[in-house]
Scaffold this motif. Structure first.
Motif, short mmCIF file in Angstrom:
data_model
loop_
_atom_site.label_atom_id
_atom_site.label_comp_id
_atom_site.label_asym_id
_atom_site.label_seq_id
_atom_site.Cartn_x
_atom_site.Cartn_y
_atom_site.Cartn_z
N LYS A 64 29.66 -1.19 52.37
CA LYS A 64 30.40 -2.33 51.81
C LYS A 64 30.77 -3.33 52.90
O LYS A 64 30.78 -4.52 52.68
N THR A 117 38.73 -0.82 49.74
CA THR A 117 38.30 -0.08 50.93
C THR A 117 38.75 1.38 50.86
O THR A 117 38.93 2.02 51.90
N ALA A 118 38.98 1.90 49.67
CA ALA A 118 39.32 3.32 49.47
C ALA A 118 40.65 3.71 50.09
O ALA A 118 40.82 4.84 50.50
N GLN A 159 26.38 7.71 41.34
CA GLN A 159 26.94 9.02 41.71
C GLN A 159 27.68 9.67 40.54
O GLN A 159 28.00 10.85 40.61
N ILE A 174 29.55 4.82 51.97
CA ILE A 174 29.72 3.71 51.03
C ILE A 174 30.65 2.66 51.62
O ILE A 174 30.39 1.45 51.54
N ALA A 175 31.73 3.12 52.28
CA ALA A 175 32.67 2.19 52.91
C ALA A 175 31.95 1.38 53.98
O ALA A 175 32.14 0.16 54.08
N ASN A 190 34.95 3.45 45.83
CA ASN A 190 34.27 3.98 47.00
C ASN A 190 33.11 4.89 46.62
O ASN A 190 32.77 5.81 47.34
N MET A 191 32.55 4.63 45.45
CA MET A 191 31.36 5.41 45.05
C MET A 191 30.47 4.55 44.17
O MET A 191 30.92 3.60 43.54
N LEU A 192 29.20 4.91 44.16
CA LEU A 192 28.23 4.19 43.33
C LEU A 192 28.34 4.67 41.89
O LEU A 192 28.65 5.83 41.63
N ALA A 234 21.34 -4.79 49.03
CA ALA A 234 20.59 -4.02 48.03
C ALA A 234 19.81 -2.89 48.71
O ALA A 234 19.45 -2.98 49.89
N GLU A 291 22.31 -2.64 38.84
CA GLU A 291 21.71 -2.64 40.17
C GLU A 291 22.11 -1.34 40.86
O GLU A 291 23.21 -0.84 40.63
N GLU A 292 21.26 -0.83 41.74
CA GLU A 292 21.57 0.44 42.44
C GLU A 292 22.91 0.38 43.15
O GLU A 292 23.62 1.36 43.25
N ARG A 293 23.23 -0.80 43.71
CA ARG A 293 24.43 -0.90 44.54
C ARG A 293 25.72 -1.09 43.73
O ARG A 293 26.78 -1.28 44.31
N MET A 300 27.75 -5.36 49.83
CA MET A 300 26.75 -4.34 50.11
C MET A 300 25.35 -4.92 49.88
O MET A 300 25.11 -5.55 48.86
N LEU A 337 29.05 -0.49 42.16
CA LEU A 337 30.09 0.51 42.35
C LEU A 337 30.55 1.03 41.00
O LEU A 337 30.48 0.31 39.99
N GLY A 373 29.83 10.19 50.31
CA GLY A 373 29.86 8.74 50.42
C GLY A 373 31.18 8.15 50.90
O GLY A 373 31.33 6.94 50.95
#
Lengths: 159, 265
Positions: free
Chosen positions: B39, A43-44, A67, B35-36, A62-64, B3, A19-21, B1, A23, B31
């Motif tokens: 989420k 949460t990075a 990416q 991105i955070a 914290n990245m897809l 879609a 899926e695009e989302r 997150m 991580l 990001g």
């Protein structure tokens, strides 16, 4: 709509439909089943998910995954030599007992390798400051710092 | 997150077209904020346009008078750039104070200032140095760029391509870190430029702002004691569990003194 993602992980080409989302850390743990990379805070902040992308330490939570398309990824599973000999940083963590529960350890080791690459001769102050993206909730920083200081010249000698 | 649709931009024109076509799309730089936020469902764009593959947005150029940093240049590239360290060491120092090493390896200049977090570091440098923000459509002076809380002069479909920093005579940045997040509780950037002194404050208010009274005092004498007795009003400043508005107002003076000292070396 699923998308195709492909990258090199620990020297091996990998690809999957995700899926695009998704991580990057989810892709590494759930698609590739490389569960050495941990999810702590999500949460990075804690750094348990630290991996290397194209030679730089980044937080995989914290990245897809997208990416990292086409990137060269190194996880804790790819750090030791092929014959199982530990990386000098892993060996130093073992030698100095730089872990208590061990949950933060993969991220600590990945971050520490990046740290000594950036700072080949770090002082204790530099190590402590540069570790601010990695949390050890056992608060076992003392031995972690000792291990990194011990490993730094050995890691520098590898290159 | 939630879609979303993902698209990897090949060029600035490609990204701008994708963003213009879909008002619910967001540009994805490094990001580290977006991105955070996604989420936490604080942001829920219908589409994400990834700028990670746009080579023309990366890089640092210096001609002695101006330092031009591409929008997708990572913080760590700024920290370790010889050009930046030579031209504006305070900017390299500031970039090294952002987040942590892993965040700095992903986060970008363009992403930071487009997001305009009230406690972010880069807005202080952009405003403090009187930089020019270049987009795919126009050039925007720093004084006109930062509009308010998370708000900038950027229009829909407009993308930052680079930031041009005029090289100052001397500059300094000092921040008091919020101890948990490492964001600026208060950060002050002071620059002695060819056309006067500029003082920019981040973290204290809803948006980065200048302190004309301090600028005037420093223009007549560039020394820490010039700002030591200048207090800014706490009205309208941020107040939260970490620090009251009064405390932040007090910190502005303290950080300004230290920033001047840092600029003097």
């Amino acid at each position: 709509m699923p998308v195709k993602v492909s990258m090199t992980v620990n020297g091996k080409p990998v690809a999957a439909e995700v899926e695009e989302r998704t991580l990057l850390v989810t892709f590494i743990r759930e698609n590739l089943r490389l569960t050495g990379t941990h999810v702590g805070c999500d949460t990075a902040q804690c750094g348990a998910c630290t991996i290397h992308m194209n030679g730089n330490a980044v937080k995989a939570c914290n990245m897809l995954a997208m990416q990292a398309e086409g990137a060269d990824i190194l996880t804790i599973e790819g750090v030791a030599a092929a014959d199982g000999t530990l990386h000098p940083m892993q060996e130093a963590f073992r030698e100095h007992h730089a872990l208590q529960c061990g949950f933060c350890t993969p991220g600590m080791v990945m971050s520490a390798i990046d740290l000594v690459k950036r700072h080949p001769k770090p002082t204790e102050a530099v190590v402590r400051a540069e570790l601010d993206g990695n949390f050890c909730r056992c608060t076992g920083y003392h031995n972690i710092v000792k291990a990194i200081l011990d490993a730094a010249p050995k890691v520098a000698a590898m290159r | 997150m939630y879609a979303f649709n993902y698209q990897k931009a090949k060029s600035v024109a490609d990204a701008a077209a994708a963003l213009a076509k879909n008002p619910d799309a967001k540009a994805l730089a490094g990001g580290q904020s977006l991105i955070a936020a996604m989420k936490l469902r604080l942001a829920a764009p219908a589409a994400v346009v990834d700028l990670g593959g746009v080579a023309e947005l990366r890089g640092i150029k210096s001609d002695g008078k101006n330092l031009v940093v591409g929008a997708m240049t990572r913080h760590s590239e700024v920290v370790f750039s010889d050009d930046v360290r030579k031209a504006i060491p305070a900017l390299a120092h500031l970039a090294g104070e952002i987040g942590d090493r892993m965040v700095r390896n992903m986060g970008t200049l363009g992403g930071s200032i487009a997001h305009n977090d009230p406690a972010a570091d880069y807005p202080a440098a952009v405003l403090g140095l009187g930089a020019t923000v270049e987009t795919n459509k126009r050039k925007i002076a720093a004084d006109d760029f930062f509009k308010g809380l998370y708000e900038t002069a950027l229009e829909p479909g407009e993308l930052i391509t680079s930031v041009s920093f005029p090289v100052p005579k001397r500059a300094g940045y000092v921040k008091f870190k919020q101890p948990a997040s490492r964001f600026a509780l208060v950060g002050v950037f002071v620059a002695d430029t060819g056309s006067g002194v500029r003082v920019a404050v981040t973290g204290a208010g809803p948006c980065v702002f200048r302190v004309p009274e301090m600028e005037k005092a420093l223009a007549s004498k560039f020394a820490p004691e010039s700002v030591a007795n200048i207090r800014i009003p706490d009205k309208g400043l941020n107040s939260d569990i970490h620090a009251s508005a009064e405390y932040r107002a007090h910190l502005v003076t303290v950080m300004a003194k230290r920033a001047v000292q840092a600029a003097l070396g």
